[in-house]
Design a protein around this motif. Structure first.
Motif, short mmCIF file in Angstrom:
data_model
loop_
_atom_site.label_atom_id
_atom_site.label_comp_id
_atom_site.label_asym_id
_atom_site.label_seq_id
_atom_site.Cartn_x
_atom_site.Cartn_y
_atom_site.Cartn_z
N ASP A 164 2.78 16.30 -27.76
CA ASP A 164 2.15 15.22 -28.52
C ASP A 164 2.83 13.87 -28.27
N TYR A 165 4.10 13.91 -27.80
CA TYR A 165 4.84 12.66 -27.55
C TYR A 165 4.47 12.05 -26.20
N LYS A 166 3.70 12.78 -25.38
CA LYS A 166 3.39 12.33 -24.02
C LYS A 166 2.76 10.95 -23.98
N PRO A 167 1.86 10.56 -24.94
CA PRO A 167 1.28 9.20 -24.88
C PRO A 167 2.34 8.09 -24.87
N ASN A 168 3.49 8.30 -25.55
CA ASN A 168 4.57 7.30 -25.51
C ASN A 168 5.10 7.13 -24.11
N LEU A 169 5.21 8.26 -23.38
CA LEU A 169 5.66 8.19 -21.99
C LEU A 169 4.61 7.51 -21.13
N ASP A 170 3.32 7.82 -21.38
CA ASP A 170 2.24 7.18 -20.62
C ASP A 170 2.25 5.67 -20.85
N LEU A 171 2.49 5.26 -22.12
CA LEU A 171 2.57 3.83 -22.41
C LEU A 171 3.70 3.19 -21.63
N LEU A 172 4.83 3.88 -21.58
CA LEU A 172 5.98 3.36 -20.82
C LEU A 172 5.65 3.26 -19.34
N GLU A 173 4.91 4.26 -18.81
CA GLU A 173 4.50 4.21 -17.40
C GLU A 173 3.59 3.00 -17.16
N GLN A 174 2.69 2.71 -18.11
CA GLN A 174 1.81 1.55 -17.96
C GLN A 174 2.62 0.26 -17.94
N GLN A 175 3.60 0.17 -18.85
CA GLN A 175 4.44 -1.02 -18.88
C GLN A 175 5.26 -1.13 -17.60
N HIS A 176 5.74 0.03 -17.11
CA HIS A 176 6.50 0.03 -15.85
C HIS A 176 5.60 -0.41 -14.69
N GLN A 177 4.33 0.00 -14.71
CA GLN A 177 3.38 -0.40 -13.68
C GLN A 177 3.21 -1.91 -13.66
N LEU A 178 3.11 -2.53 -14.85
CA LEU A 178 2.98 -3.99 -14.93
C LEU A 178 4.22 -4.67 -14.37
N ILE A 179 5.38 -4.11 -14.66
CA ILE A 179 6.64 -4.68 -14.14
C ILE A 179 6.67 -4.60 -12.62
N GLN A 180 6.26 -3.44 -12.09
CA GLN A 180 6.27 -3.27 -10.64
C GLN A 180 5.28 -4.21 -9.98
N GLU A 181 4.08 -4.34 -10.58
CA GLU A 181 3.08 -5.23 -10.00
C GLU A 181 3.54 -6.68 -10.03
N ALA A 182 4.35 -7.04 -11.03
CA ALA A 182 4.90 -8.39 -11.10
C ALA A 182 6.12 -8.56 -10.21
N LEU A 183 6.51 -7.48 -9.47
CA LEU A 183 7.68 -7.51 -8.57
C LEU A 183 8.94 -7.90 -9.32
N GLN A 207 0.83 -1.20 0.00
CA GLN A 207 0.00 0.00 0.00
C GLN A 207 0.87 1.26 0.00
N LYS A 208 1.97 1.24 0.77
CA LYS A 208 2.91 2.37 0.76
C LYS A 208 3.52 2.54 -0.63
N LEU A 209 3.82 1.41 -1.29
CA LEU A 209 4.39 1.49 -2.64
C LEU A 209 3.37 2.09 -3.61
N GLU A 210 2.11 1.70 -3.48
CA GLU A 210 1.07 2.23 -4.35
C GLU A 210 0.88 3.73 -4.10
N ASP A 211 0.95 4.15 -2.82
CA ASP A 211 0.86 5.58 -2.49
C ASP A 211 2.01 6.35 -3.13
N PHE A 212 3.20 5.77 -3.12
CA PHE A 212 4.36 6.44 -3.71
C PHE A 212 4.20 6.55 -5.23
N ARG A 251 4.17 9.91 -7.67
CA ARG A 251 4.97 10.15 -8.86
C ARG A 251 4.10 10.43 -10.09
N ARG A 252 2.94 9.71 -10.19
CA ARG A 252 2.11 9.85 -11.37
C ARG A 252 1.14 11.03 -11.29
N VAL A 253 0.62 11.28 -10.10
CA VAL A 253 -0.50 12.23 -9.96
C VAL A 253 -0.07 13.53 -9.29
#
Length: 962
Positions: A699-718, A330-335, A339-341
């Motif tokens: 306009d390039y921001k969606p590429n960064l958002d996609l990378l954040e989503q992929q990073h989120q999956l990596i973090q959730e998979a530990l 939960q602390k990790l999700e808060d952090f 970073r995101r919001v």
């Protein structure tokens, strides 16, 4: 009789008829030459003569009343020259020679000559006008002389845009009456017949005196009388004309109209000066009010940002671990939400704050105001220091959270393993103390004793086999203690109980063995076969129990290599099963052999094997359990292998995107740097180009958002590492934030240059010349050493190849790719450092035509300039400081003296001003602004409510906290 027409055609101002008179009005000869209405027939027009008599008489009386006298008949009352001399003294403010008081003709002629001589001394050449005509009461000549005086002292100085006196007065009338319907001033006769032009002049300057919308063009007498009465009552302009005379004359006398209109001009000239002064003051106050509003906005934004930083840092510095994985996750999700919001808007606020601060300082410099000094603790450097502290607190926080999660995961695994082993051991020891304490050997037979001895030997073998498990339990408990397991107390208590029990079992075993050995001498006969069975069955039983324990053991892996290692070990274990099965069959064969011998010898067995409790049924049951657990273990390992393959896919997916985004950010940084250094096109072109880059970045921001989503999956998979890329999400975030900040700062720099150029009147060619000269001498070879930073170490990304030093803000022109390798000294300055050293700056000035060579005078001039462009003595001259200096050299701004002079006009030449005067002359908000800030006037001529406008005007340019 002198020809009055010829005489007036000969009047001249000054020594040359071609020269310009005072105020740029030209010569009177030029003016007279333009007249087309001075012919004899018109001059003899009774209507014109009547109008001139009334107008000139009223004009003369408007001045003579200041001396306490007046005239009744213009051609009679000037004949003795006394009132003529008095009139000239009043309108000129000078003293004429003492008049002669005699009544004789000669005395009168002498007085008139003194008056005519005085007129001639003012540059008016009187031709064919003599004192005798005036003394004789020649009406035409007297009117001509008065008209000459009116021209010289009332009309000559009127000039608008380098026109003659008459044209200037006409142009002034046209401009003042232009907004009014039915008014079209083209001359000084017909244009004034309907009276609307007179009313429009009064309404333009004193709108409260005239209800202009109620006037009708078809009622000229009413219009004219209304204007004449209002002018006489409220403006102190005597009535010089009769409405009926003007209306009933086809063409009113031009000289009479001009004389009367000139009185309006002089009456309103003070108001014009006051209006000009009020406009200047309003302009200065508007600048100050806008700047103060910007200062207040900066203070509030800085306070909010610093308060957010102050609240956030303790949260990031809180490294107190939680007891469970769920709490740490939960602390990790808060952090991650932070970073995101929460952080990205604050990054934008910080950038906007710096932009607002730079814009405010530019406006203050352009308006000749002192630089803005924020409240203590709210400087841009304070915010940068706070931000650096925030990022230092943030650094390592996510890594700590992940390490804590791994630690808790490891602890949960060890705790579960401890509980399993402890439960197995406690189940095994259940009843062992009672068995060892049983004194059954005291009543046993010899065969029983032998059996008891063998049974005890088997127990000792079993006890020795359990030694490893006890040591494992103790080792696990020790590791849990070292990893600070939250339930270490219960673990230690249970472990201690197991160890104490183990020591007791050892002691009891030793005691029972001594007792059995003591009894062994009295008892013989041991069933060797049962004993062999027991000896072989016990280790095999332990092997099966260990196998079952290993097959059910929890495992945790993070890479495909680790799970493949476990699969390999499991395959190796499965390869030993045939040998184990043969060992099982051999043990069971021993048991069968014992039964066969007993049966063949008719031996009645008392029951189960006396040396062991491990029966063939137990062995078969456990073997069947092992056979069942093997495929389950296969399934679990294959599932984990699939999970690790999925994780590997996530790693490669993230790496593929990161290896595109990272170089793109670096490329954009380099392109922005080139735009800020090169001079391609105008500043507007550069600004447009930069904004195009800004749009492409957004306009390039969606590429960064996609990378954040992929990073989120990596973090959730530990997933904690990725060998397929050198980029981390932290590198990408920092690079992206710096890219946004850099493009915003660069755009602001160009906007400030445009603001400076436009406000200072610098042409595009001058701006390009200044930039070209500056860039030409901006060489790295002669730059001084890099300026000291608050921290000379910075985090440098060898992958992004850009400096992410957060200790100070750096401009695009100062940035260059850092040296590859680990973190080292900051390399923010390099080629085209964006600043000139003293020698470079001197060369630049020389190239622009400044005489700053190494003689004494040139050195002094150079030192003076350096004190302006480098007041902090840093040894560097920035381009903005260079532009500010060049703009000050070529333009002018409002000064404190100019503002003081404007206030003095509004105050009627007094050394103080009242609140009433301020409210009358200035807009309400600016009047109240001055009243609230002006100190009471303390001079000797002070009156109640007097305000000190001088100190206030000086403070506008000398105090930043006004």
């Amino acid at each position: 009789m002198v020809d009055y027409h010829a005489a007036n055609q000969s009047y001249q101002y000054g020594p040359s008829s071609a020269g310009n008179g005072a105020g740029g009005g030209g010569s009177m000869g030029d003016y007279m030459a333009q007249e087309d209405d001075w012919d004899r027939d018109l001059l003899l027009d009774p209507a014109w003569e009547k109008q001139q008599r009334k107008t000139f008489t009223a004009w003369c009386n408007s001045h003579l009343r200041k001396a306490g006298t007046q005239i009744e008949n213009i051609d009679e009352d000037f004949r003795d020259g006394l009132k003529l001399m008095l009139l000239l003294e009043v309108i000129s403010g000078e003293r004429l020679p003492k008049p002669e008081r005699g009544k004789m003709r000669v005395h009168k002629i002498n007085n008139v000559n003194k008056a005519l001589d005085f007129i001639a001394s003012k540059g008016v050449k009187l031709v064919s006008i003599g004192a005798e005509e005036i003394v004789d009461g020649n009406a035409k000549m007297t009117l001509g002389m008065i008209w000459t005086i009116i021209l010289r002292f009332a009309i000559q100085d009127i000039s608008v845009e380098e026109t003659s006196a008459k044209e200037g007065l006409l142009l002034w009338c046209q401009r003042k009456t232009a907004p009014y319907k039915n008014v079209n001033v083209q001359n000084f006769h017909i244009s004034w017949k309907d009276g609307l032009a007179f009313n429009a002049l009064i309404h333009r300057h004193r709108p409260e005196l005239i209800e202009y919308d109620k006037l009708r063009k078809d009622d000229p007498v009413t219009n004219l009388n209304n204007a004449f009465e209002v002018a006489e009552k409220y403006l102190d302009i005597p009535k010089m004309l009769d409405a009926e005379d003007i209306v009933n004359t086809a063409r009113p006398d031009e000289k009479a109209i001009m004389t009367y209109v000139s009185s309006f001009y002089h009456a309103f000239s003070g108001a014009q000066k006051a209006e000009t002064a009020a406009n200047r003051i309003c302009k200065v106050l508007a600048v100050n009010q806008e700047n103060e509003h910007l200062m207040e906005d900066y203070e509030k934004l800085a306070s909010d940002l610093l308060e957010w930083i102050r609240r956030t840092i303790p949260w990031l510095e809180d490294r107190v671990p939680q007891k469970t994985i769920q709490e740490m996750q939960q602390k990790l999700e808060d952090f991650r939400d932070y970073r995101r919001v929460h952080k990205p808007p604050k990054v934008q606020e910080k950038c906007q704050l710096e932009i607002n601060f730079n814009t405010l300082q530019t406006k203050l410099r352009l308006s000749n105001r002192p630089a803005f000094m924020p409240s203590e603790g709210k400087m841009v450097s304070d915010i940068n220091n706070g931000w650096q502290h925030l990022e230092q607190a943030e650094k390592g926080y996510e890594e700590w959270l992940l390490n804590e999660i791994r630690r808790l995961e490891r602890l949960d695994h060890l705790a579960e393993k401890f509980r399993q082993k402890a439960s197995i051991h406690e189940a095994w020891t259940d009843g062992k103390e009672a068995m060892l304490k049983h004194r059954d050997y005291e009543t046993a037979t010899l065969s029983d004793i032998k059996a008891l001895i063998r049974k005890h030997e088997a127990f000792e073998s079993d006890l020795a086999a359990h030694q490893d498990r006890v040591e494992q339990i103790a080792a696990i408990a020790q590791e849990l203690n070292e990893l600070d397991y939250y339930d270490s107390h219960n673990v230690n208590t249970r472990c201690q109980k197991i160890c104490d029990q183990w020591d007791a079992l050892g002691s009891l075993t030793h005691s029972r063995r001594e007792a059995l050995e003591k009894t062994e001498k009295q008892l013989e006969a041991i069933d060797q076969l049962h004993l062999e069975y027991a000896k072989r069955a016990a280790p095999f039983n332990n092997w099966m129990e260990s196998a079952m324990e290993d097959l059910q053991d929890m495992f945790i892996v993070h890479t495909i290599e680790e799970i493949e290692g476990l699969i390999s070990a499991h395959d190796q274990f499965k390869s030993t099963l045939p040998d184990a099965d043969r060992e099982r069959e051999a043990i069971l064969a021993i048991h069968k052999e014992a039964q066969r011998i007993a049966e063949s010898n008719h031996i009645k067995l008392s029951g189960s094997n006396p040396y062991t409790t491990v029966t063939p049924q137990i062995i078969n049951s456990k073997w069947e359990k092992v056979q069942q657990l093997v495929p389950k273990r296969d399934h679990a390992l294959l599932e984990e292998q699939s999970k690790q393959q999925s994780n590997e896919h996530l790693r490669r997916q993230f790496a593929s995107q990161a290896n595109v985004v990272g170089p793109w950010i670096q490329t954009k940084m380099e392109e922005i740097g080139r735009i800020s250094i090169e001079m391609n096109g105008t500043l507007e072109d550069q600004l447009s180009h930069l904004k195009q880059y800004e749009r492409s970045i957004v306009d390039y921001k969606p590429n960064l958002d996609l990378l954040e989503q992929q990073h989120q999956l990596i973090q959730e998979a530990l997933i904690f590492d990725n060998k397929h890329t050198n980029y981390t999400m932290e590198h990408i975030r920092v690079g992206w934030e710096q890219l946004l900040t850099t493009i915003a700062r660069t755009i602001n720099e160009v906007e400030n240059q445009i603001l400076t150029r436009d406000a200072k009147g610098i042409s595009q060619e001058q701006m390009q010349e200044f930039r070209a000269s500056f860039n030409h001498f901006d060489k790295v070879s002669s730059l001084p050493p890099p300026r000291p930073l608050p921290s000379r170490r910075c985090r440098t990304s060898p992958h992004l190849r850009l400096c992410i030093c957060s200790s100070i803000p750096i401009t695009v022109a100062e940035r260059r790719p850092p040296l590859p390798g680990p973190a080292g000294p900051c390399h923010c300055q390099g080629d085209h450092g964006g600043a000139l050293g003293p020698e470079e700056f001197k060369a630049c000035l020389i190239s622009l035509g400044y005489d700053v060579e190494n003689d004494r005078q040139g050195e002094a001039e150079f030192n003076r300039i350096m004190s302006l462009v480098d007041p902090n003595h840093s040894g560097l001259v920035t381009f903005q400081a260079f532009i500010d200096f060049m703009s000050r050299e070529t333009t002018d701004t409002d000064t404190a003296d100019q503002v003081i002079a404007s206030f003095k006009v509004l105050a009627g030449d007094k050394n103080f001003i009242t609140a009433e005067e301020l409210r009358r002359e200035l807009p309400p908000d600016q009047a109240e602004y001055c009243i609230a800030r002006m100190a009471p006037y303390q001079g000797p001529d002070a009156v109640p409510g007097a305000l000190d406008y001088k100190s206030f005007s000086t403070a506008l340019y000398g105090e930043s906290d006004l």
